[in-house]
Design a protein around this motif. Structure first.
Motif, PDB file in Angstrom:
ATOM      1  N   GLN A 167       8.453  36.949  38.361  1.00  0.00           N
ATOM      2  CA  GLN A 167       7.680  38.329  39.255  1.00  0.00           C
ATOM      3  C   GLN A 167       7.671  39.393  38.315  1.00  0.00           C
ATOM      4  OE1 GLN A 167       6.612  38.356  42.494  1.00  0.00           O
ATOM      5  NE2 GLN A 167       5.599  40.227  41.257  1.00  0.00           N
ATOM      6  N   ALA A 168       6.592  39.808  37.979  1.00  0.00           N
ATOM      7  CA  ALA A 168       6.208  40.940  37.055  1.00  0.00           C
ATOM      8  C   ALA A 168       6.387  42.290  37.758  1.00  0.00           C
ATOM      9  CB  ALA A 168       4.887  40.703  36.271  1.00  0.00           C
ATOM     10  N   SER A 169       6.742  43.266  37.240  1.00  0.00           N
ATOM     11  CA  SER A 169       6.628  44.544  37.859  1.00  0.00           C
ATOM     12  C   SER A 169       6.727  45.563  36.860  1.00  0.00           C
ATOM     13  CB  SER A 169       7.877  44.695  38.641  1.00  0.00           C
ATOM     14  OG  SER A 169       8.935  44.816  37.974  1.00  0.00           O
ATOM     15  N   GLY A 170       6.475  46.969  37.251  1.00  0.00           N
ATOM     16  CA  GLY A 170       6.421  47.858  36.192  1.00  0.00           C
ATOM     17  C   GLY A 170       4.961  48.600  35.905  1.00  0.00           C
ATOM     18  N   LEU A 176       7.286  47.040  31.250  1.00  0.00           N
ATOM     19  CA  LEU A 176       7.079  45.890  32.174  1.00  0.00           C
ATOM     20  C   LEU A 176       8.362  44.979  32.366  1.00  0.00           C
ATOM     21  CD1 LEU A 176       3.365  44.580  31.588  1.00  0.00           C
ATOM     22  CD2 LEU A 176       4.049  46.614  32.972  1.00  0.00           C
ATOM     23  N   SER A 177       8.699  44.687  33.441  1.00  0.00           N
ATOM     24  CA  SER A 177       9.706  43.817  33.571  1.00  0.00           C
ATOM     25  C   SER A 177       9.118  42.474  34.324  1.00  0.00           C
ATOM     26  CB  SER A 177      10.801  44.508  34.513  1.00  0.00           C
ATOM     27  OG  SER A 177      11.320  45.678  33.970  1.00  0.00           O
ATOM     28  N   CYS A 178      10.063  41.476  34.122  1.00  0.00           N
ATOM     29  CA  CYS A 178       9.675  40.225  34.483  1.00  0.00           C
ATOM     30  C   CYS A 178      11.030  39.391  35.168  1.00  0.00           C
ATOM     31  CB  CYS A 178       9.114  39.010  33.495  1.00  0.00           C
ATOM     32  SG  CYS A 178       8.738  37.702  34.021  1.00  0.00           S
ATOM     33  N   LYS A 213       3.082  36.439  39.723  1.00  0.00           N
ATOM     34  CA  LYS A 213       1.768  37.253  40.005  1.00  0.00           C
ATOM     35  C   LYS A 213       1.915  38.518  39.196  1.00  0.00           C
ATOM     36  CE  LYS A 213       1.626  36.041  44.952  1.00  0.00           C
ATOM     37  NZ  LYS A 213       1.861  36.542  46.221  1.00  0.00           N
ATOM     38  N   THR A 243       0.991  42.258  37.406  1.00  0.00           N
ATOM     39  CA  THR A 243       1.158  43.698  37.502  1.00  0.00           C
ATOM     40  C   THR A 243      -0.097  44.517  36.624  1.00  0.00           C
ATOM     41  OG1 THR A 243       2.733  45.628  37.505  1.00  0.00           O
ATOM     42  CG2 THR A 243       2.691  44.204  35.707  1.00  0.00           C
TER      43      THR A 243
END
Length: 122
Positions: free
Chosen positions: A4-7, A19-21, A114, A116
Protein backbone atom coordinates in the motif's frame (compact mmCIF):
# COMPACT_ATOMS: atom_id res chain seq x y z
CA UNK A 1 1.43 -10.29 -0.47
CA UNK A 2 0.05 -6.80 -0.01
CA UNK A 3 1.52 -3.40 -0.68
CA UNK A 4 0.00 0.00 0.00
CA UNK A 5 1.53 3.24 -1.19
CA UNK A 6 0.80 6.54 0.53
CA UNK A 7 2.19 10.01 0.90
CA UNK A 8 1.24 11.54 -2.41
CA UNK A 9 -0.08 15.04 -2.69
CA UNK A 10 0.31 18.43 -4.26
CA UNK A 11 3.68 20.15 -4.09
CA UNK A 12 5.30 23.09 -5.85
CA UNK A 13 8.21 22.78 -8.22
CA UNK A 14 11.40 22.33 -6.24
CA UNK A 15 9.59 20.86 -3.27
CA UNK A 16 9.86 17.47 -1.63
CA UNK A 17 7.62 14.56 -0.77
CA UNK A 18 8.22 11.22 0.87
CA UNK A 19 6.20 8.28 -0.33
CA UNK A 20 5.71 5.27 1.90
CA UNK A 21 4.97 1.69 0.97
CA UNK A 22 3.61 -0.57 3.68
CA UNK A 23 4.20 -4.22 2.90
CA UNK A 24 2.64 -7.29 4.46
CA UNK A 25 2.40 -11.00 3.84
CA UNK A 26 6.07 -11.52 3.13
CA UNK A 27 9.50 -10.95 4.61
CA UNK A 28 10.82 -7.71 3.20
CA UNK A 29 14.43 -8.83 3.41
CA UNK A 30 13.93 -11.52 0.78
CA UNK A 31 12.21 -9.34 -1.78
CA UNK A 32 12.98 -6.45 -4.04
CA UNK A 33 10.69 -3.44 -3.82
CA UNK A 34 10.23 -1.06 -6.67
CA UNK A 35 8.60 2.29 -7.27
CA UNK A 36 6.97 2.92 -10.62
CA UNK A 37 4.95 5.79 -11.96
CA UNK A 38 2.42 6.25 -14.68
CA UNK A 39 0.76 9.19 -16.34
CA UNK A 40 -2.59 8.51 -17.95
CA UNK A 41 -2.10 7.57 -21.57
CA UNK A 42 1.61 6.94 -21.19
CA UNK A 43 3.69 3.86 -20.49
CA UNK A 44 4.57 2.98 -16.94
CA UNK A 45 8.05 4.08 -15.93
CA UNK A 46 10.38 2.44 -13.46
CA UNK A 47 11.52 5.00 -10.90
CA UNK A 48 13.61 3.12 -8.39
CA UNK A 49 14.03 -0.23 -6.77
CA UNK A 50 15.70 -1.66 -3.71
CA UNK A 51 17.03 -5.18 -3.68
CA UNK A 52 16.48 -5.86 0.00
CA UNK A 53 18.57 -9.01 0.23
CA UNK A 54 21.78 -7.32 -0.89
CA UNK A 55 20.97 -3.63 -0.40
CA UNK A 56 21.51 -2.65 -4.03
CA UNK A 57 19.51 0.30 -5.30
CA UNK A 58 18.67 1.37 -8.82
CA UNK A 59 17.23 4.55 -10.22
CA UNK A 60 15.74 5.70 -13.47
CA UNK A 61 17.77 8.29 -15.33
CA UNK A 62 15.14 10.97 -14.88
CA UNK A 63 15.25 10.79 -11.08
CA UNK A 64 18.90 10.06 -10.35
CA UNK A 65 20.33 12.46 -7.81
CA UNK A 66 16.86 13.66 -6.74
CA UNK A 67 15.09 10.56 -5.42
CA UNK A 68 16.28 8.15 -2.75
CA UNK A 69 14.80 4.75 -1.94
CA UNK A 70 15.18 3.25 1.51
CA UNK A 71 13.60 0.66 3.73
CA UNK A 72 12.90 -0.08 7.35
CA UNK A 73 12.68 -3.86 7.45
CA UNK A 74 11.60 -3.89 11.09
CA UNK A 75 8.56 -1.79 10.19
CA UNK A 76 8.01 -3.48 6.81
CA UNK A 77 8.14 -0.11 5.13
CA UNK A 78 9.84 1.16 2.01
CA UNK A 79 10.21 4.86 1.32
CA UNK A 80 10.85 7.06 -1.67
CA UNK A 81 12.24 10.45 -0.77
CA UNK A 82 11.63 12.80 -3.67
CA UNK A 83 13.47 16.11 -3.74
CA UNK A 84 13.73 18.89 -6.30
CA UNK A 85 10.43 17.84 -7.77
CA UNK A 86 9.54 18.92 -11.27
CA UNK A 87 6.18 19.12 -13.04
CA UNK A 88 7.21 16.12 -15.14
CA UNK A 89 7.30 14.05 -11.95
CA UNK A 90 3.53 14.34 -11.77
CA UNK A 91 2.08 10.83 -11.94
CA UNK A 92 0.45 8.06 -9.99
CA UNK A 93 3.19 6.27 -8.09
CA UNK A 94 2.99 2.56 -7.33
CA UNK A 95 5.08 0.30 -5.18
CA UNK A 96 5.62 -3.27 -6.25
CA UNK A 97 7.52 -6.34 -5.11
CA UNK A 98 9.27 -9.32 -6.58
CA UNK A 99 11.21 -12.23 -5.16
CA UNK A 100 14.93 -12.16 -4.78
CA UNK A 101 17.77 -9.79 -5.62
CA UNK A 102 17.79 -7.62 -8.71
CA UNK A 103 20.59 -6.57 -11.00
CA UNK A 104 18.82 -3.66 -12.65
CA UNK A 105 15.64 -1.60 -12.53
CA UNK A 106 12.94 -3.97 -13.79
CA UNK A 107 10.11 -3.23 -16.21
CA UNK A 108 7.61 -5.23 -14.18
CA UNK A 109 7.21 -6.98 -10.85
CA UNK A 110 4.93 -9.71 -9.59
CA UNK A 111 3.02 -7.93 -6.83
CA UNK A 112 1.49 -4.47 -6.99
CA UNK A 113 -0.28 -2.12 -4.66
CA UNK A 114 -2.66 0.71 -5.38
CA UNK A 115 -1.06 3.94 -6.36
CA UNK A 116 -0.75 7.35 -4.80
CA UNK A 117 -1.02 10.54 -6.84
CA UNK A 118 1.81 13.05 -6.89
CA UNK A 119 1.11 16.41 -8.47
CA UNK A 120 3.88 18.95 -8.93
CA UNK A 121 2.66 22.42 -9.80
CA UNK A 122 4.72 24.80 -11.89
Amino acid sequence: VQLQASGGGLVQTGGSLRLSCAVSGFTLGYYAIGWFRQVSGKEREGVSCLSSSDGNTFYGESVKGRFTISSDNAKSMVYLQMNSLKPEDTAVYYCAADWGPLEELPDDMDYWGKGTLVTVSS
